[in-house]
Design a protein around this motif. Structure first.
Motif, PDB file in Angstrom:
ATOM      1  N   CYS A  10       0.802  -1.194  -0.075  1.00 17.11           N
ATOM      2  CA  CYS A  10      -0.030  -0.031   0.051  1.00 17.11           C
ATOM      3  C   CYS A  10       0.920   1.274  -0.008  1.00 17.11           C
ATOM      4  CB  CYS A  10      -1.038  -0.004   1.334  1.00 17.11           C
ATOM      5  SG  CYS A  10       0.060   0.077   2.896  1.00 17.11           S
ATOM      6  N   ALA A  11       0.218   2.233  -0.390  1.00 16.00           N
ATOM      7  CA  ALA A  11       1.003   3.473  -0.352  1.00 16.00           C
ATOM      8  C   ALA A  11       1.900   4.078   0.966  1.00 16.00           C
ATOM      9  CB  ALA A  11       0.152   4.718  -1.040  1.00 16.00           C
ATOM     10  N   PRO A  12       0.976   3.808   2.210  1.00 14.07           N
ATOM     11  CA  PRO A  12       1.467   4.321   3.394  1.00 14.07           C
ATOM     12  C   PRO A  12       2.685   3.464   3.488  1.00 14.07           C
ATOM     13  CG  PRO A  12      -0.883   4.395   3.784  1.00 14.07           C
ATOM     14  CD  PRO A  12      -0.473   3.894   2.227  1.00 14.07           C
ATOM     15  N   CYS A  13       2.728   2.349   3.428  1.00 12.68           N
ATOM     16  CA  CYS A  13       3.931   1.270   3.812  1.00 12.68           C
ATOM     17  C   CYS A  13       5.161   1.531   2.776  1.00 12.68           C
ATOM     18  CB  CYS A  13       3.427  -0.026   3.993  1.00 12.68           C
ATOM     19  SG  CYS A  13       2.432  -0.584   5.192  1.00 12.68           S
ATOM     20  N   ARG A  46      -6.563   1.427  -2.559  1.00 14.62           N
ATOM     21  CA  ARG A  46      -5.272   1.109  -2.445  1.00 14.62           C
ATOM     22  C   ARG A  46      -4.159   1.059  -3.420  1.00 14.62           C
ATOM     23  NH1 ARG A  46      -4.612  -3.291   2.470  1.00 14.62           N
ATOM     24  NH2 ARG A  46      -6.528  -2.617   3.439  1.00 14.62           N
ATOM     25  N   LYS A  47      -4.862   0.637  -4.783  1.00 17.24           N
ATOM     26  CA  LYS A  47      -4.300   0.624  -6.107  1.00 17.24           C
ATOM     27  C   LYS A  47      -3.855   2.147  -6.334  1.00 17.24           C
ATOM     28  CE  LYS A  47      -6.458  -0.277  -9.855  1.00 17.24           C
ATOM     29  NZ  LYS A  47      -6.121   0.949 -10.731  1.00 17.24           N
ATOM     30  N   GLU A  48      -4.854   2.803  -6.443  1.00 18.24           N
ATOM     31  CA  GLU A  48      -5.046   4.219  -6.884  1.00 18.24           C
ATOM     32  C   GLU A  48      -4.042   5.142  -6.035  1.00 18.24           C
ATOM     33  OE1 GLU A  48      -9.181   5.256  -6.687  1.00 18.24           O
ATOM     34  OE2 GLU A  48      -9.448   4.170  -8.471  1.00 18.24           O
ATOM     35  N   SER A  49      -4.044   4.719  -4.654  1.00 23.25           N
ATOM     36  CA  SER A  49      -3.078   5.508  -3.807  1.00 23.25           C
ATOM     37  C   SER A  49      -1.736   5.030  -4.327  1.00 23.25           C
ATOM     38  CB  SER A  49      -3.486   5.170  -2.344  1.00 23.25           C
ATOM     39  OG  SER A  49      -2.776   6.017  -1.310  1.00 23.25           O
ATOM     40  N   VAL A  50      -1.638   3.821  -4.447  1.00 19.63           N
ATOM     41  CA  VAL A  50      -0.013   3.663  -4.739  1.00 19.63           C
ATOM     42  C   VAL A  50       0.070   4.434  -6.077  1.00 19.63           C
ATOM     43  CG1 VAL A  50       1.717   1.921  -5.820  1.00 19.63           C
ATOM     44  CG2 VAL A  50       0.062   1.657  -3.628  1.00 19.63           C
ATOM     45  N   GLU A  55       3.209   8.766  -8.979  1.00 19.96           N
ATOM     46  CA  GLU A  55       3.247   9.703  -9.815  1.00 19.96           C
ATOM     47  C   GLU A  55       4.188  11.045  -9.077  1.00 19.96           C
ATOM     48  OE1 GLU A  55       0.154  12.438 -12.261  1.00 19.96           O
ATOM     49  OE2 GLU A  55      -0.378  10.453 -11.737  1.00 19.96           O
ATOM     50  N   SER A  56       3.598  11.039  -7.776  1.00 17.71           N
ATOM     51  CA  SER A  56       4.035  12.344  -6.892  1.00 17.71           C
ATOM     52  C   SER A  56       5.455  12.327  -6.642  1.00 17.71           C
ATOM     53  CB  SER A  56       3.322  12.327  -5.688  1.00 17.71           C
ATOM     54  OG  SER A  56       3.598  11.421  -4.866  1.00 17.71           O
ATOM     55  N   HIS A  57       6.182  11.058  -6.811  1.00 22.86           N
ATOM     56  CA  HIS A  57       7.772  10.846  -6.473  1.00 22.86           C
ATOM     57  C   HIS A  57       8.343  10.592  -7.880  1.00 22.86           C
ATOM     58  CE1 HIS A  57       6.277  10.637  -2.512  1.00 22.86           C
ATOM     59  NE2 HIS A  57       7.447  10.917  -1.907  1.00 22.86           N
ATOM     60  N   GLN A 156       1.184  13.555   3.243  1.00 26.26           N
ATOM     61  CA  GLN A 156       0.801  13.613   1.578  1.00 26.26           C
ATOM     62  C   GLN A 156      -0.336  13.221   1.227  1.00 26.26           C
ATOM     63  OE1 GLN A 156       3.966  11.079  -0.385  1.00 26.26           O
ATOM     64  NE2 GLN A 156       4.984  10.941   1.594  1.00 26.26           N
ATOM     65  N   GLY A 157      -1.301  13.166   2.370  1.00 22.82           N
ATOM     66  CA  GLY A 157      -2.839  12.697   2.185  1.00 22.82           C
ATOM     67  C   GLY A 157      -3.139  11.455   1.510  1.00 22.82           C
ATOM     68  N   LEU A 158      -1.961  10.315   1.580  1.00 24.72           N
ATOM     69  CA  LEU A 158      -2.313   9.274   1.189  1.00 24.72           C
ATOM     70  C   LEU A 158      -3.641   8.273   1.924  1.00 24.72           C
ATOM     71  CD1 LEU A 158       1.412   8.189   0.863  1.00 24.72           C
ATOM     72  CD2 LEU A 158      -0.153   8.757  -0.872  1.00 24.72           C
ATOM     73  N   TYR A 159      -4.347   7.556   1.127  1.00 26.29           N
ATOM     74  CA  TYR A 159      -5.113   6.595   1.716  1.00 26.29           C
ATOM     75  C   TYR A 159      -4.660   5.852   2.718  1.00 26.29           C
ATOM     76  CZ  TYR A 159      -8.808   3.184   2.227  1.00 26.29           C
ATOM     77  OH  TYR A 159      -9.502   2.090   2.820  1.00 26.29           O
TER      78      TYR A 159
END
Length: 195
Positions: A10-13, A46-50, A55-57, A156-159
């Motif tokens: 997931c994005a947070p991890c 979770r997919k969209e958050s990743v 993209e942001s990085h 970063q406002g990640l899900y």
């Protein structure tokens, strides 16, 4: 420079492992393969958050966007007591295979960031798969950046999800009777899981 494929659950991890690896000599690509995530809406979030995080990085990312719940359940059913180990194995092996078959030098996983997973078991599974498939495993104990990763993902406002991902962990998180039974039996209750 080592071409590294990082499995992200997931994005947070992914936040701290990505930050850590980018300060080292790695050409980093993210890999989202998580057939365990349930329900479909959760999988999509979770997919969209990743995707947003990558993209942001300005990082390349390979996304397996197929919702594979049926395949996952077929593998786990009747093995519920060892489901976390089996689930980790599925995702690590797919990452290593993708890395080997697509010109990467090595692989790693954000599963090594979580304080809620069996860290040593994950490390050993990665080492075993690395040996059997002939591709290097890059190990780092990402748990040292747990707090920083959480703070950064919030900024970063990640899900951020409230359970590991599978249908069983969702039940453990929200089924009050099951949570009480687990506590009464001295079971390690993951209902406090927060990303």
């Amino acid at each position: 420079m080592t071409k590294l494929l990082l499995h992200v659950c997931c994005a947070p991890c992914a936040v701290y492992p990505t930050d850590f690896l980018l300060t080292r000599d790695y050409d980093l690509t993210l890999f989202f393969y998580n057939p365990n995530i349930h329900p479909f809406r959760e999988f999509q979030k979770r997919k969209e958050s990743v995707e947003m995080f990558a993209e942001s990085h300005n990082l390349p990312v390979h996304i397996d966007g197929q919702y594979r719940l049926t395949e996952f359940i077929r593998v786990i059913v009747f093995r519920e007591k060892s489901r976390c180990s089996v689930c980790q194995q599925i995702r690590i092996k797919e990452t290593a295979l993708f890395a080997r078959n697509n010109g990467f030098d090595a692989f790693s996983t954000s599963l090594l960031y979580s304080r809620y997973q069996n860290h040593e078991e994950i490390r050993q599974q990665c080492m075993d798969i690395s040996k059997s498939l002939g591709i290097q495993f890059v190990y780092h104990d990402f748990r040292q950046g747990w707090k920083r990763g959480i703070e950064s993902s919030i900024a970063q406002g990640l899900y951020r999800q409230s359970y590991c991902g599978c249908i069983y962990s969702e039940q453990e998180r929200y089924d009050k009777c099951l949570r009480k039974k687990g506590k009464d039996n001295g079971k390690d209750d993951r209902s406090g899981y927060q990303q």
